[in-house]
Scaffold this active site. Structure first.
Site, PDB file in Angstrom:
ATOM      1  N   ASP A 337       0.985  -1.301   0.011  1.00  0.00           N
ATOM      2  CA  ASP A 337       0.069  -0.123  -0.182  1.00  0.00           C
ATOM      3  C   ASP A 337       0.892   1.262  -0.055  1.00  0.00           C
ATOM      4  OD1 ASP A 337       0.876  -0.480   2.420  1.00  0.00           O
ATOM      5  OD2 ASP A 337      -0.802   0.340   3.609  1.00  0.00           O
ATOM      6  N   ARG A 341       4.764   4.511   6.507  1.00  0.00           N
ATOM      7  CA  ARG A 341       4.139   4.204   7.745  1.00  0.00           C
ATOM      8  C   ARG A 341       4.369   2.938   8.246  1.00  0.00           C
ATOM      9  NH1 ARG A 341      -1.498   5.781   5.656  1.00  0.00           N
ATOM     10  NH2 ARG A 341      -2.521   3.695   4.940  1.00  0.00           N
ATOM     11  N   GLU A 343       3.209   0.194   8.205  1.00  0.00           N
ATOM     12  CA  GLU A 343       2.112  -0.666   7.347  1.00  0.00           C
ATOM     13  C   GLU A 343       2.953  -1.208   6.328  1.00  0.00           C
ATOM     14  OE1 GLU A 343      -2.320  -0.336   6.533  1.00  0.00           O
ATOM     15  OE2 GLU A 343      -1.525   1.440   7.067  1.00  0.00           O
ATOM     16  N   TRP A 402     -11.031  -6.655  -2.196  1.00  0.00           N
ATOM     17  CA  TRP A 402      -9.639  -6.907  -1.618  1.00  0.00           C
ATOM     18  C   TRP A 402      -9.546  -8.683  -1.755  1.00  0.00           C
ATOM     19  CZ3 TRP A 402     -11.766  -2.419  -0.742  1.00  0.00           C
ATOM     20  CH2 TRP A 402     -10.888  -1.415  -0.281  1.00  0.00           C
ATOM     21  N   GLU A 603      -2.483   8.825  -1.158  1.00  0.00           N
ATOM     22  CA  GLU A 603      -3.393   8.079  -0.635  1.00  0.00           C
ATOM     23  C   GLU A 603      -4.946   8.763  -0.363  1.00  0.00           C
ATOM     24  OE1 GLU A 603      -3.116   7.123   3.691  1.00  0.00           O
ATOM     25  OE2 GLU A 603      -4.410   5.068   3.140  1.00  0.00           O
ATOM     26  N   HIS A 624       0.989   6.187  -2.126  1.00  0.00           N
ATOM     27  CA  HIS A 624       0.282   5.116  -2.294  1.00  0.00           C
ATOM     28  C   HIS A 624      -0.451   4.923  -3.858  1.00  0.00           C
ATOM     29  CE1 HIS A 624      -1.495   3.796   1.609  1.00  0.00           C
ATOM     30  NE2 HIS A 624      -2.504   3.282   1.176  1.00  0.00           N
TER      31      HIS A 624
HETATM   32  C1  BGC Z   1      -4.136   0.618   3.777  1.00  0.00           C
HETATM   33  C2  BGC Z   1      -4.879   0.798   2.412  1.00  0.00           C
HETATM   34  C3  BGC Z   1      -5.749  -0.544   2.578  1.00  0.00           C
HETATM   35  C4  BGC Z   1      -6.701  -0.274   3.562  1.00  0.00           C
HETATM   36  C5  BGC Z   1      -7.742  -1.278   3.767  1.00  0.00           C
HETATM   37  C6  BGC Z   1      -5.147   1.029   4.730  1.00  0.00           C
HETATM   38  O1  BGC Z   1      -4.617   1.163   6.155  1.00  0.00           O
HETATM   39  O2  BGC Z   1      -3.355   1.605   3.677  1.00  0.00           O
HETATM   40  O3  BGC Z   1      -4.402   1.243   1.245  1.00  0.00           O
HETATM   41  O4  BGC Z   1      -6.236  -0.865   1.182  1.00  0.00           O
HETATM   42  O5  BGC Z   1      -5.970  -0.013   4.682  1.00  0.00           O
HETATM   43  O6  BGC Z   1      -8.862  -0.629   3.828  1.00  0.00           O
END
Ligand code: BGC
Length: 719
Positions: A337, A341, A343, A402, A603, A624
């Site tokens: 993504d 951060r 993630e 997803w 994003e 993003h």
């Molecule tokens: C991510 C997204 C991801 C989403 C899920 C986020 O925190 O960065 O890009 O698809 O969560 O909804």
């Protein structure tokens, strides 16, 4: 493969300090060839006689380690000396990282508690072809390395004054080898170098380095220092409204570097971690920092760029560049993504949204085949697909759009590259995903119930919510239909019996039409038309166009609707409105971030707001790629290039020009050669230039011509 090596680790846990493992041996006269196989629990860097082995960064890469851990094999013949010393330094990498920052689960605890292990085998072959294998075992040694800390989110700390001493014998530990697989994905490597543009002092008095481009990778710096002096660096993507360094949006990820100097001039970059950044804050740096001391090294999978886009509008060209950089920054072994951060995960929805654009921009066949193998490996028994792959979230309640990465990605890779392998590999997984929905839904032939991300980040979200206001069950049912259709198509390609799915598909379409006779939002219209569910697609597309106009010619869509919105408009006679959306410069639009200086895709449409403030502190990535999916509309609709047969064995070029661009040129290097389309407004007409290395069906002003490979010029009229 039969392995002779054993997993080894340090006798006692070294805590944050990265161990270096060592093996010394004397070269036999007869040795003609030497190869080295390595993998690790973490990421490793290997050096033979002080020279880095191979150019692979962050090996062994990131896979679903439980069942699939890659090893790399290097030819090290050229590096051999009389007395040889192999050293392998191992950092926490993805394998022992606290990823993701916002979730605690048992799997994560176990992952972090794993020993820092390495597994290697040296193959020494003599002139008669006899092979000696030296595998990792208790005779290998280890010591503390100069890397005092290294981890994906938090960065690296290196002490250049430390020399590994106190070597001790490593310990063999029990760990199965049945998950070891040869390198399957693209190699991760250093791909680009970006020199710093400036070093400046912010209003808050911080010294900041600006590379002028957000990249994913690490900085290399040169410093003239006294032994023991320190360098401390923080990474950031943007400056705040006052022009100060900003990093709140990295959340828990510390993203810092610390380097303790030796005496003199020295050049260094980290090797076991990476960052997403455009700016560096120099918390400490010996001497006065100058731009020429800093280079950002972009690290990503070794993808070959295949797509090119250029046009007469500078801001659009910047958008194209941002889309390519967004892909570079997030195609580091796994489609992530974001790269900054806490993630940096392989979010399935993001990958599904972007896969078509990704496959035109770069050759991502191998990259996706590897990731899709991980998707299948992590798929739950009942067919559920995790939100992220590798599945670090351990969430078995999938979301529509997803989980559908399971069908959409393989189908797209097949379309773009034409090899059935990806479909053959994924077919079971594709079916399992559709079967999952069939069993999980509360209502036969629709997908109701469950928890979904809906039209994630849709602009029509009720206040305080991340989810747009499109009905979640409408989206879920539409994707159910689409995935079923892709299983059918894949089945036909593979010669599989899919009659059951054909019946299911008919039933879903009928149920969808009965349940959703009308649509309320831009995204609802878009998915209903795009997935062939709307009963009267032209009428619905016209209504969508009206709705967009009523909304002030602004998009309201999120992750789900955005990739298809322009496609639906231009496919049903509303290309001018699609261009209006594309060319809009005010928020919300693709170009708004460009007017705010974006160098990658944001994003949020308003990551930085008009007044310079931030949309939010914690959900605000500036790299993003998802909304960069608009590039596939440029290739396929604006320039008109699309495969008529999988892999472009036969191409179509049906451009839809618009005067506001002046000219546009797009090209894709396909498996069947180059296809290029260019149009330009000239002398009251439009000049089309088409070049194709495969047979191509050209459609201009509604006239279709089938032409063999070659270069062509056509003139068309202005509407
Ligand atoms: C991510 C997204 C991801 C989403 C899920 C986020 O925190 O960065 O890009 O698809 O969560 O909804």
């Amino acid at each position: 493969m039969e392995f002779q090596g054993k997993w080894i680790r340090p006798k006692a846990d070294l805590g944050d300090i990265c161990p270096v493992f060592r093996k010394e041996w004397k070269k036999e006269e007869e040795t003609e060839k030497a190869e080295l196989l390595i993998t690790a629990v973490g990421v490793y860097e290997a050096r033979l006689n002080g020279v880095r082995v191979g150019d692979y960064v962050l090996a062994p890469g990131w896979t679903s380690y439980r069942t699939r851990l890659q090893y790399q094999v290097y030819d090290i013949t050229e590096l051999l000396k009389e007395d040889n010393c192999l050293e392998i330094t191992v950092g926490k990498g993805w394998a022992r990282s606290p990823m993701p920052g916002f979730v605690e689960n048992e799997e994560k605890r176990q992952r972090q508690a794993q020993p820092c292990g390495v597994f290697a085998e040296l193959y020494l072959t003599d002139s008669r072809g006899n092979r000696t294998v030296i595998g990792t075992d208790g005779s290998w040694q280890y010591a503390e390395s100069p890397v005092r800390f290294s981890e994906i989110y938090d960065g690296e700390w290196y002490d250049a004054q430390v020399r590994p001493i106190q070597w001790q014998n490593a310990v063999v530990f029990e760990k199965p080898c049945d998950n070891l697989i040869p390198q399957e994905g693209e190699k991760i490597c250093e791909k680009e170098r970006v020199r710093a543009k400036r070093v400046f002092v912010t209003p808050a008095g911080e010294t900041v380095v600006d590379f002028g481009q957000e990249v994913t990778g690490y900085v290399e710096f040169t410093v003239d220092a006294r032994a023991g002096q320190e360098v401390r660096i923080l990474h950031g993507e943007v400056l705040d409204a006052e022009g100060n360094f900003y990093r709140e949006n990295y959340r828990e990820a510390k993203a810092q570097l610390r380097y303790i100097c030796r005496e003199g001039v020295q050049t260094w970059h980290p090797v076991l971690t990476f960052f997403g950044f455009r700016y560096l804050k120099l918390e400490e740096f010996p001497g006065e920092a100058k731009p020429e001391q800093f280079t950002a090294i972009a690290v990503y999978s070794d993808l070959r760029q295949t797509g090119r886009l250029r046009c007469g509008v500078p801001e659009l060209n910047r958008l194209f560049s941002n889309i390519f950089w967004g892909q570079r920054g997030n195609f580091l072994d796994v489609p992530t993504d974001c790269p900054q951060r806490d993630e940096r995960l392989g979010w399935t929805g993001d990958a599904e949204v972007f896969v078509k654009t990704a496959s035109y921009n770069f050759d991502v066949e191998k990259f996706f085949i590897k990731w899709l193998h991980d998707l299948a490996a992590d798929q739950y028994e009942n067919g559920a697909v995790g939100h992220v792959v590798p599945d670090y979230l351990q969430n078995s309640t999938p979301s529509a759009a997803w989980g559908d990465a399971a069908t959409i990605c393989p189908w797209q890779i097949y379309q773009t590259y034409g090899s059935q392998k990806v479909l053959a590999d994924q077919f079971e997984s594709m079916k399992k995903w559709v079967d999952y929905i069939t069993h999980a839904t509360d209502t036969p032939n629709l997908w109701t119930g469950g928890t979904h991300y809906g039209d994630w980040l849709g602009l029509d979200a009720p206040s305080g919510s991340y989810k747009g206001s499109s009905r979640e069950e409408l989206i879920a049912s539409a994707f159910y239909a689409h995935s079923t259709q892709l299983v059918i198509r894949a089945g036909h390609v593979l010669g599989e019996d899919v009659t059951e799915y054909e019946a299911l598909y008919q039933a879903i379409v009928a149920a969808f039409r009965a349940a959703y006779p009308e649509y309320r939002t831009q995204t609802e219209y878009t998915v209903a038309v795009w997935f062939g569910l709307a009963e009267h697609p032209q009428k619905s597309a016209d209504e969508l166009a009206e709705l967009v106009k009523k909304d002030g010619c602004q998009l309201r869509t999120g992750f789900v609707g955005t990739p298809f919105l322009l496609h639906v408009l231009s496919s049903y006679g509303h290309a001018d409105l699609a261009y209006t959306l594309l060319l809009r410069r005010e928020y919300p639009s693709w170009l708004y971030p460009v007017t705010k200086g974006a160098t990658t895709i944001w994003e949020h449409w308003d990551g930085i707001m008009e007044d310079g403030g931030f949309w939010s502190a914690d959900m605000n990535s500036f790299n993003h790629y998802a909304y960069g999916s608009v590039a596939d509309w440029i290739y396929e609709e604006a320039a008109g290039i699309r495969p008529l047969e999988p892999g472009f064995a036969q191409a179509q070029v049906a451009p839809k020009p618009d005067r506001r661009l002046g000219w546009l040129e797009a090209s894709i290097e396909t498996r069947h050669g180059l296809v290029r389309s260019r149009w330009e407004y000239q002398d009251g007409g439009i000049r089309y230039e088409i070049e194709a290395e495969m047979p191509v069906s050209v459609v201009i002003d509604g006239t279709k011509r089938q032409v063999p490979a070659g270069s062509y010029i056509f003139w068309g009229s202005e509407k």
